[in-house]
Design an enzyme around this catalytic site. Structure first.
Site, PDB file in Angstrom:
ATOM      1  N   HIS A 103       0.854  -1.238  -0.007  1.00  0.00           N
ATOM      2  CA  HIS A 103       0.034   0.027  -0.010  1.00  0.00           C
ATOM      3  C   HIS A 103       0.898   1.194  -0.025  1.00  0.00           C
ATOM      4  O   HIS A 103       2.064   1.324   0.428  1.00  0.00           O
ATOM      5  CB  HIS A 103      -0.928  -0.097   1.250  1.00  0.00           C
ATOM      6  CG  HIS A 103      -0.285  -0.114   2.529  1.00  0.00           C
ATOM      7  ND1 HIS A 103       0.483   1.101   3.133  1.00  0.00           N
ATOM      8  CD2 HIS A 103       0.306  -0.976   3.229  1.00  0.00           C
ATOM      9  CE1 HIS A 103       0.992   0.809   4.355  1.00  0.00           C
ATOM     10  NE2 HIS A 103       1.135  -0.449   4.337  1.00  0.00           N
ATOM     11  N   GLU A 201      -2.124  -7.461   7.292  1.00  0.00           N
ATOM     12  CA  GLU A 201      -0.857  -7.368   7.969  1.00  0.00           C
ATOM     13  C   GLU A 201      -0.501  -8.231   9.277  1.00  0.00           C
ATOM     14  O   GLU A 201      -1.607  -8.486   9.621  1.00  0.00           O
ATOM     15  CB  GLU A 201      -0.452  -6.010   8.293  1.00  0.00           C
ATOM     16  CG  GLU A 201       0.712  -5.453   8.794  1.00  0.00           C
ATOM     17  CD  GLU A 201       2.095  -5.876   8.165  1.00  0.00           C
ATOM     18  OE1 GLU A 201       2.145  -6.991   7.515  1.00  0.00           O
ATOM     19  OE2 GLU A 201       2.895  -4.974   7.938  1.00  0.00           O
TER      20      GLU A 201
END
Ligand SMILES: *[C@@H]1O[C@H](CO)[C@@H](O)[C@H](O)[C@H]1NC(C)=O
Ligand SMILES: *[C@@H]1O[C@H](CO)[C@@H](O)[C@H](O)[C@H]1NC(C)=O
Ligand SMILES: *[C@@H]1O[C@H](CO)[C@@H](O)[C@H](O)[C@H]1NC(C)=O
Length: 345
Positions: A103, A201
Site C-alpha cells: 500500500h 498485515e
C-alpha cells in the site's frame, strides 16, 4: 516502518481444520529466478526504484522469443515465455506471475516517523489517533495517494493482472483502486478485487492492524468482492496481543494455497503490507526484499501440487498470542534500544 513487525493463531486453527486427516493436497512453491532483478541477492532493496527499473524485469532472451516486423516489448516476450512454460508443464505444475504490491504511505507510517519508533510501538500505536490524526485502520496520506497514482501511470505499460486480491485493511483497498482503476483492462478480466482476511498485515496491538467492519468497507468500496465467510467485525485482532511470525507464515501459506487452489489465472495481483509480503516471500522461498510504500514486486512462481496420504496434517500449530508489552505513557526516548518497551517512564 510498517504497522507491525510483531505478531498469529485463529488462522492456523482454521488451516488445521481444513487439512483434517486422510488425503490432502500439498502445493510446493518455487521462485523461477533469472527473470527479475529483485530475486538476485545483489540487488539493493533500499535504493531500488521499481518504476525506473521497469519493475526489475531483466533484459534477456527467452527460448520462446520470436521475430516480427514490429519488435515485441520485453513484457510481451515474457508473456510468451510463461505461456510456453505452462504448455510444457506437467499436469500438476503451473507457472504464475504474482504482483505483490505494498500500500501507499498511510497515516500510521507518518505518525511512527513523527513520534519515533519506541514511543510509537509502546504507546501511540495502541491509541486510535492523537486528536488531530486517526491511524486506526489508517487511510492513505496525500503522498500515499500520489504513490498509487504514479503506479497507475506506470502499470499501463505492463502486463495486466487477470485477478486481484487485497488485504482487508482500508489502505490496501484504496491503493488497489488508485493503482488499477481506469486502466484499459481486457473485458474478460475487469478490476474486481477480492478482499481476503488472510492477506492482512501481521497483527500486533497497533490499531492500524485492526480492520473496519465489513459494512463500512463495502460502503467505501462497493465494487469489491468479499471472500466467503468474511465477518462483519474483525475476528482476529485482539487488544494488546501480537501474532508471532511463525503463525503469520502458516496463514500466509494457507491463503496462497486457497488462491492457487481456486484461481487458474497466470497473472495475479495482491495488494498487502510490508510485513505480510515478507511473510509471503518466506513461504514462496524468495529472498528478503523490503518494499517501499507504494512499490510492487513481481515474482514468477512455479507451483507443483501433489496429493499426500497421511495423518494429522502439518498445520496443527495453534500457537498462542503473547501479550505485547506497552507503556502507560509514551517513553521519552527515540532510540531503538526501547523497542521492547523496557523504558516506560
Ligand atoms: C543500498 O542503498 C542504500 C540507500 O541508497 C545505501 O545507503 C546502502 O549503502 C546500499 N547498500 C549497499 C550494500 O550498496
Ligand atoms: C522513481 O523513478 C521515477 C521515474 O521513473 C521518478 O518519477 C520517481 O520520482 C522515482 N521515485 C523515487 C522514490 O525516487
Ligand atoms: C498528531 O500526529 C501528527 C503526525 O502524525 C502530528 O502532525 C500532529 O501534530 C499530532 N497532533 C498532536 C495534537 O500532537
Amino acid at each position: 516502518m510498517w504497522c507491525s513487525n510483531l505478531i498469529t493463531s485463529i488462522f492456523a486453527a482454521a488451516a488445521a481444520a481444513v487439512e483434517g486427516y486422510g488425503i490432502k493436497t500439498h502445493i510446493n512453491y518455487e521462485v523461477v529466478t533469472g527473470i527479475f532483478k529483485q530475486d538476485d541477492p545483489a540487488t539493493n532493496a533500499s535504493s531500488f526504484n521499481f518504476t525506473a527499473e521497469n519493475f526489475g524485469l531483466i533484459e534477456r532472451k527467452y527460448p520462446s522469443d520470436w521475430s516480427l516486423f514490429r519488435r515485441p516489448t520485453s513484457w510481451q516476450r515474457l508473456n510468451r515465455y510463461i505461456e510456453t512454460l505452462n504448455l510444457k508443464a506437467k499436469h500438476n505444475e503451473r507457472y504464475t506471475l504474482l504482483f505483490l504490491g505494498r500500500h501507499g504511505e498511510g497515516y500510521h507510517n507518518t505518525a511512527e516517523t513523527y513520534y519515533g519508533t519506541p514511543a510509537w510501538n509502546c504507546y501511540w500505536a495502541e491509541q486510535d489517533g492523537n486528536g488531530t490524526v486517526t491511524w486506526a485502520d489508517a487511510h492513505l496520506t496525500p503522498k500515499g495517494i500520489a504513490q498509487a497514482q504514479h503506479a497507475n501511470k506506470f502499470w499501463s505499460t505492463l502486463l495486466a493482472p487477470q485477478t486481484y486480491y487485497t488485504s482487508p485493511l482500508h489502505r490496501c483497498l484504496d491503493t488497489a483502486r488508485l493503482t488499477f482503476a481506469g486502466l484499459p483492462l481486457p473485458s474478460t478480466s475487469p478490476f474486481v478485487p477480492t478482499v481476503k482476511e488472510s492477506f492482512r498485515e501481521g497483527i500486533s496491538a497497533h490499531t492500524c492492524d485492526r480492520r473496519s467492519t465489513r459494512s463500512s468497507l463495502r460502503a467505501a468500496f462497493p465494487a469489491y468482492r468479499f471472500e466467503r465467510g468474511f465477518a462483519e467485525r474483525d475476528p482476529v485482532w485482539t487488544a494488546l496481543h501480537a501474532e508471532p511470525a511463525a503463525v503469520q507464515d502458516v496463514r500466509s501459506r494457507a491463503v496462497l494455497d486457497d488462491v492457487f487452489g481456486s484461481d487458474r489465472s497466470t497473472y495475479i495481483s495482491v495488494t498487502a503490507h510490508s510485513g505480510e509480503i515478507a511473510s509471503l516471500l518466506r513461504v514462496l522461498g524468495h529472498g528478503v526484499f523490503g518494499l517501499a510504500t507504494g512499490a510492487a514486486l513481481p515474482v514468477l512462481v512455479k507451483a507443483s501440487t501433489r496429493t499426500v496420504v497421511g495423518g494429522g496434517g502439518s498445520a496443527t500449530r495453534t500457537g498462542s498470542w503473547p501479550v505485547q508489552k506497552t507503556c502507560g505513557v509514551p517513553p521519552g526516548v527515540r532510540d531503538s534500544s526501547c523497542n521492547d518497551c523496557s523504558c516506560c517512564a
